[in-house]
Design an enzyme around this catalytic site. Structure first.
Site, PDB file in Angstrom:
ATOM      1  N   ASP A  34     -75.447   2.957 -92.501  1.00  0.00           N
ATOM      2  CA  ASP A  34     -75.093   3.663 -93.735  1.00  0.00           C
ATOM      3  C   ASP A  34     -73.763   3.047 -94.159  1.00  0.00           C
ATOM      4  OD1 ASP A  34     -75.228   5.596 -95.722  1.00  0.00           O
ATOM      5  OD2 ASP A  34     -74.168   7.087 -94.525  1.00  0.00           O
ATOM      6  N   ALA A  57     -72.267   2.913 -88.598  1.00  0.00           N
ATOM      7  CA  ALA A  57     -71.134   3.397 -89.423  1.00  0.00           C
ATOM      8  C   ALA A  57     -71.338   4.898 -89.575  1.00  0.00           C
ATOM      9  CB  ALA A  57     -71.130   2.692 -90.778  1.00  0.00           C
ATOM     10  N   ALA A  58     -70.928   5.654 -88.556  1.00  0.00           N
ATOM     11  CA  ALA A  58     -71.523   6.976 -88.353  1.00  0.00           C
ATOM     12  C   ALA A  58     -70.716   8.177 -88.817  1.00  0.00           C
ATOM     13  CB  ALA A  58     -71.869   7.152 -86.874  1.00  0.00           C
ATOM     14  N   ALA A  59     -69.396   8.033 -89.009  1.00  0.00           N
ATOM     15  CA  ALA A  59     -68.603   9.233 -89.336  1.00  0.00           C
ATOM     16  C   ALA A  59     -68.822   9.654 -90.800  1.00  0.00           C
ATOM     17  CB  ALA A  59     -67.122   8.958 -89.114  1.00  0.00           C
ATOM     18  N   PRO A  60     -68.790  10.954 -91.078  1.00  0.00           N
ATOM     19  CA  PRO A  60     -68.495  12.061 -90.159  1.00  0.00           C
ATOM     20  C   PRO A  60     -69.673  12.510 -89.297  1.00  0.00           C
ATOM     21  CG  PRO A  60     -68.822  12.896 -92.376  1.00  0.00           C
ATOM     22  CD  PRO A  60     -68.897  11.405 -92.486  1.00  0.00           C
ATOM     23  N   GLY A  61     -70.885  12.009 -89.539  1.00  0.00           N
ATOM     24  CA  GLY A  61     -71.939  12.327 -88.580  1.00  0.00           C
ATOM     25  C   GLY A  61     -73.216  12.907 -89.161  1.00  0.00           C
ATOM     26  N   GLY A  62     -73.350  12.892 -90.499  1.00  0.00           N
ATOM     27  CA  GLY A  62     -74.578  13.436 -91.100  1.00  0.00           C
ATOM     28  C   GLY A  62     -75.820  12.765 -90.537  1.00  0.00           C
ATOM     29  N   GLU A  94     -68.016   4.451 -85.089  1.00  0.00           N
ATOM     30  CA  GLU A  94     -67.207   4.549 -86.306  1.00  0.00           C
ATOM     31  C   GLU A  94     -65.956   3.717 -86.110  1.00  0.00           C
ATOM     32  OE1 GLU A  94     -67.223   5.711 -89.461  1.00  0.00           O
ATOM     33  OE2 GLU A  94     -65.146   5.054 -89.583  1.00  0.00           O
ATOM     34  N   CYS A 141     -74.589   4.983-100.822  1.00  0.00           N
ATOM     35  CA  CYS A 141     -74.611   6.034-101.847  1.00  0.00           C
ATOM     36  C   CYS A 141     -74.096   5.428-103.154  1.00  0.00           C
ATOM     37  CB  CYS A 141     -73.807   7.242-101.405  1.00  0.00           C
ATOM     38  SG  CYS A 141     -72.071   6.901-101.142  1.00  0.00           S
TER      39      CYS A 141
HETATM   40  N1  SAM Z   1     -73.251   7.729 -91.920  1.00  0.00           N
HETATM   41  C1  SAM Z   1     -72.175   8.648 -92.211  1.00  0.00           C
HETATM   42  C2  SAM Z   1     -72.742  10.032 -92.362  1.00  0.00           C
HETATM   43  O1  SAM Z   1     -73.940  10.181 -92.624  1.00  0.00           O
HETATM   44  O2  SAM Z   1     -71.999  11.005 -92.177  1.00  0.00           O
HETATM   45  C3  SAM Z   1     -71.399   8.198 -93.430  1.00  0.00           C
HETATM   46  C4  SAM Z   1     -70.882   6.795 -93.294  1.00  0.00           C
HETATM   47  S1  SAM Z   1     -69.873   6.257 -94.603  1.00  0.00           S
HETATM   48  C5  SAM Z   1     -70.967   5.980 -95.885  1.00  0.00           C
HETATM   49  C6  SAM Z   1     -69.467   4.632 -94.107  1.00  0.00           C
HETATM   50  C7  SAM Z   1     -68.576   4.548 -92.886  1.00  0.00           C
HETATM   51  O3  SAM Z   1     -68.343   3.159 -92.625  1.00  0.00           O
HETATM   52  C8  SAM Z   1     -67.214   5.169 -93.047  1.00  0.00           C
HETATM   53  O4  SAM Z   1     -67.034   6.160 -92.062  1.00  0.00           O
HETATM   54  C9  SAM Z   1     -66.230   4.032 -92.861  1.00  0.00           C
HETATM   55  O5  SAM Z   1     -65.088   4.410 -92.133  1.00  0.00           O
HETATM   56  C10 SAM Z   1     -67.045   3.022 -92.087  1.00  0.00           C
HETATM   57  N2  SAM Z   1     -66.567   1.621 -92.251  1.00  0.00           N
HETATM   58  C11 SAM Z   1     -65.635   1.156 -93.082  1.00  0.00           C
HETATM   59  N3  SAM Z   1     -65.473  -0.171 -92.910  1.00  0.00           N
HETATM   60  C12 SAM Z   1     -66.302  -0.541 -91.930  1.00  0.00           C
HETATM   61  C13 SAM Z   1     -66.571  -1.767 -91.284  1.00  0.00           C
HETATM   62  N4  SAM Z   1     -65.971  -2.887 -91.630  1.00  0.00           N
HETATM   63  N5  SAM Z   1     -67.488  -1.760 -90.307  1.00  0.00           N
HETATM   64  C14 SAM Z   1     -68.119  -0.625 -89.968  1.00  0.00           C
HETATM   65  N6  SAM Z   1     -67.912   0.550 -90.552  1.00  0.00           N
HETATM   66  C15 SAM Z   1     -67.008   0.599 -91.519  1.00  0.00           C
END
Ligand code: SAM
Length: 479
Positions: free
Chosen positions: A185, A116-121, A140, A238
Site C-alpha cells: 500500500d 508499508a503497513a502503518a497505521p495498520g488497516g 513500516e 489512495c
Molecule cells: N497500509 C497502511 C494501512 O492500511 O494502514 C497505510 C500505508 S500508507 C498509504 C504508506 C506508508 O508507507 C506510510 O506509513 C509511510 O510511512 C510508508 N513509507 C513512506 N516511505 C516509504 C518507503 N520509502 N518505503 C516504504 N514505506 C514507506
C-alpha cells in the site's frame, strides 16, 4: 468544510482521466459528506454473533459492498471513542481502503508481508483473514508510525505478526522469494485524501506525483524480489492519477516478464461510497523462464549502520543467538509457563514458535510452515514487536504483557476474569488508568473484560489485592 482550491494541473489531469461530464461529478463529490467505515475484527468476534448484532445496532452499521467484514457507520455514533475500540473489536478504516486486501485474499498458513503497513488497516485485515495461522511480517519505515502499527497489532489481539521497522531494501536482502502474498500500500500523492485531509491538497504538485512514482517504483523492486514463484502481490494507492497507478503497473509488467496482471480495481468517490482507491493484483509465474530469479544488488544489502537504541535484534550480544541468549530465552519461557500454570491454568500456550528475549521482554516468534523464520533473519533489524509479547521477566518474576491480555479469549483466562458491563462507566475508568474496587478476597492477576452481546472481551490486566484491582494498562494507552 472549506477545502483549499484544487490546483489547476490537478483539475486538468482529472478532466483528461474521466472526461468533462464525469470529472464534474467527481469534483462535486468533494462537497458530499464523506463515508466512515469500520471493519469487524474476526479474530475476536464472529460477524454472525450477538456481539456483532450489538455493534451493528449501536453504531448503525451498513455493509460495505466489497468487504464482507466492512461496514459504514454513522459518524455521530463515534465508535473510535467507545471502549469497544480499545477492546479491539473493530478497526476504523476508510471503506474503499478495504478493497485491496479483499483482492489479495491471504489465507491461513501463508507467509505474508505487508511492506508499508502503518497505521495498520491492511495488516489487521490480513491478520483477520489468516486467523492466527501462518506468519505475517508487518513493516513500516518510520519509527513513530511503526510504534502505532505495533499498538494496533496488539489491540486487535494478533498473535502471528512480527512488526519490523525497516527500509524495503533491508527486508528484500533478508527475505528473497519468501512470501506467498505481499501487500504494498504505497506512499502516494494522496489525491483520494483531499476530502479527508486538506493538507494533502497543499502538498500536491505535478512534481510530487513524479517523486511518488519514482519512490513507488523503487519499493516495487524490493517487493518483486521478495515474492515467491506463484505468489501474489497487491499494489495499492489512495491516489487517482495514472502515473502512480496503471502506468507504474504497466512498467512493472514490461520489466518483469514473469509477472502477470490478475485484476485491477478502482473505487471512485462519484461512483461508490468511499474516498477512492486503486489496487492491482499481480501474480509471479511459478516457472521462472527468463532467468529473472531474485538477485540482490549490493546496494540493497542490509544496512550495517550504528545500532539504534530501540529493540534492534542481535547486536552486541544481548538478545543475539549466542548459546547464552538461547538459554536465557528458554529460561524466560519457563517462567512464563510456571506463571501461567499458577495464575491462568486455562491459557492455551501458543504452539511452536521461538522464544526471544529483548532485555526483560519475552516474545514468541511465530512458527510458520512456509518461511522458517529464524532469529537470524532479524539480526540488525529494528523489531518493535517480534511476535507475541508474552511478558517481562523482572528480578526472576514474570509479569504478563498487555499484548498477551489482548490476544487471549475470556475462556482462556477464566476464571480469572473481572468483567465490566457493556455500559459500565468503570470501563472508561479502567482505560483512564484508574484502580478498581474489588472484593477483599480477590487475589492475583485478572483479565479485565468488557461485555458485548453474549461475549466478554479483554481490555487489559489488573492485579487484585486488599480490595483493589491495580491497573496494569500501559501508561501510553491510558486516556
Ligand atoms: N497500509 C497502511 C494501512 O492500511 O494502514 C497505510 C500505508 S500508507 C498509504 C504508506 C506508508 O508507507 C506510510 O506509513 C509511510 O510511512 C510508508 N513509507 C513512506 N516511505 C516509504 C518507503 N520509502 N518505503 C516504504 N514505506 C514507506
Amino acid at each position: 468544510m472549506t477545502i483549499p482550491t484544487l490546483p489547476a494541473a490537478y483539475l486538468e489531469a482529472v478532466t483528461a482521466l474521466l472526461g468533462p461530464a464525469e470529472a464534474e461529478a467527481f469534483l462535486a463529490s468533494y462537497d458530499a459528506p464523506r463515508a466512515y467505515g469500520l471493519r469487524l475484527n474476526t479474530l475476536k468476534i464472529n460477524p454472525a454473533s450477538s456481539a456483532a448484532d450489538q455493534l451493528s445496532e449501536r453504531f448503525a452499521l451498513r455493509p460495505v459492498p466489497w468487504c464482507g467484514t466492512g461496514y459504514y457507520y454513522e459518524e455521530s455514533t463515534r465508535p473510535g471513542k467507545h471502549p469497544y475500540h480499545a477492546a479491539g473489536l473493530y478497526y476504523i478504516q476508510e471503506p474503499s481502503a478495504m478493497s485491496a486486501v479483499e483482492l489479495l485474499d491471504p489465507k491461513p498458513g501463508q507467509t505474508v508481508l505487508d511492506l508499508a503497513a502503518a497505521p495498520g488497516g491492511k495488516t489487521t485485515q490480513i491478520a483477520a483473514k489468516m486467523a492466527g495461522q501462518g506468519l505475517l511480517i508487518s513493516n513500516e519505515i518510520h519509527p513513530q508510525r511503526a510504534r502505532i502499527l505495533a499498538e494496533n497489532v496488539e489491540r486487535l489481539g494478533i498473535r502471528n505478526a512480527v512488526v519490523t521497522q525497516a527500509a524495503p531494501p533491508a527486508l528484500s536482502a533478508r527475505f528473497p522469494l519468501a512470501f506467498d502474498r505481499i501487500m504494498l500500500d504505497a506512499p502516494c500523492s494522496g489525491e483520494g485524501m483531499f476530502r479527508k485531509d486538506p493538507e494533502a491538497i497543499r502538498e500536491w504538485s505535478p512534481e510530487a506525483v513524479e517523486l511518488c512514482a519514482a519512490r513507488q517504483w523503487d519499493i516495487l523492486q524490493d517487493a518483486v524480489t521478495m515474492l515467491k514463484p506463484g505468489g501474489r502481490l497487491a499494489y495499492s494507492t489512495c491516489t487517482f492519477n495514472r502515473r502512480e497507478n496503471e502506468d507504474t503497473i504497466a512498467r512493472l509488467l514490461a520489466t518483469y516478464p514473469f509477472l502477470r496482471l490478475i485484476a485491477e480495481k478502482r473505487i471512485w468517490p462519484q461512483r461508490e461510497q468511499g474516498e477512492g482507491h486503486y489496487v492491482a493484483l499481480i501474480e509471479r509465474d511459478n516457472e521462472e523462464k527468463s532467468g529473472a530469479t531474485a538477485t540482490i544488488p549490493a546496494s540493497r544489502l542490509p544496512h550495517t549502520g550504528r545500532a539504534g537504541r530501540e529493540r534492534e535484534y542481535g547486536r552486541g550480544g544481548r538478545g543475539g543467538r549466542s548459546g547464552q541468549a538461547e538459554r536465557s530465552a528458554a529460561a524466560a519461557l519457563d517462567s512464563f509457563r510456571a506463571w501461567a500454570a499458577d495464575e491462568l491454568p486455562a491459557i492455551a500456550l501458543p504452539a511452536g514458535g521461538t522464544p526471544l528475549l529483548f532485555g526483560e521482554a519475552l516474545y514468541l516468534l511465530p512458527a510458520s510452515g512456509g518461511l522458517a523464520l529464524t532469529p537470524e533473519h532479524l539480526t540488525g533489524l529494528k523489531v518493535p514487536r517480534a511476535g507475541l509479547h508474552l511478558g517481562d521477566v523482572r528480578k526472576g518474576r514474570f509479569e504478563p504483557a498487555h499484548a498477551l491480555a489482548m490476544a487471549l479469549s475470556a475462556a482462556e483466562a477464566a476464571p480469572r476474569l473481572w468483567t465490566l458491563g457493556e455500559d459500565s462507566p468503570l470501563a472508561a475508568a479502567y482505560l483512564r488508568g484508574e484502580t478498581l474496587e474489588v472484593p477483599a478476597d480477590l487475589r492475583g492477576w485478572h483479565l479485565v473484560t468488557l461485555v458485548c452481546g453474549e461475549g466478554q472481551y479483554p481490555l487489559g490486566w489488573g492485579k487484585a489485592s486488599g480490595g483493589q484491582l491495580k491497573n496494569h494498562l500501559p501508561k501510553g494507552l491510558r486516556h
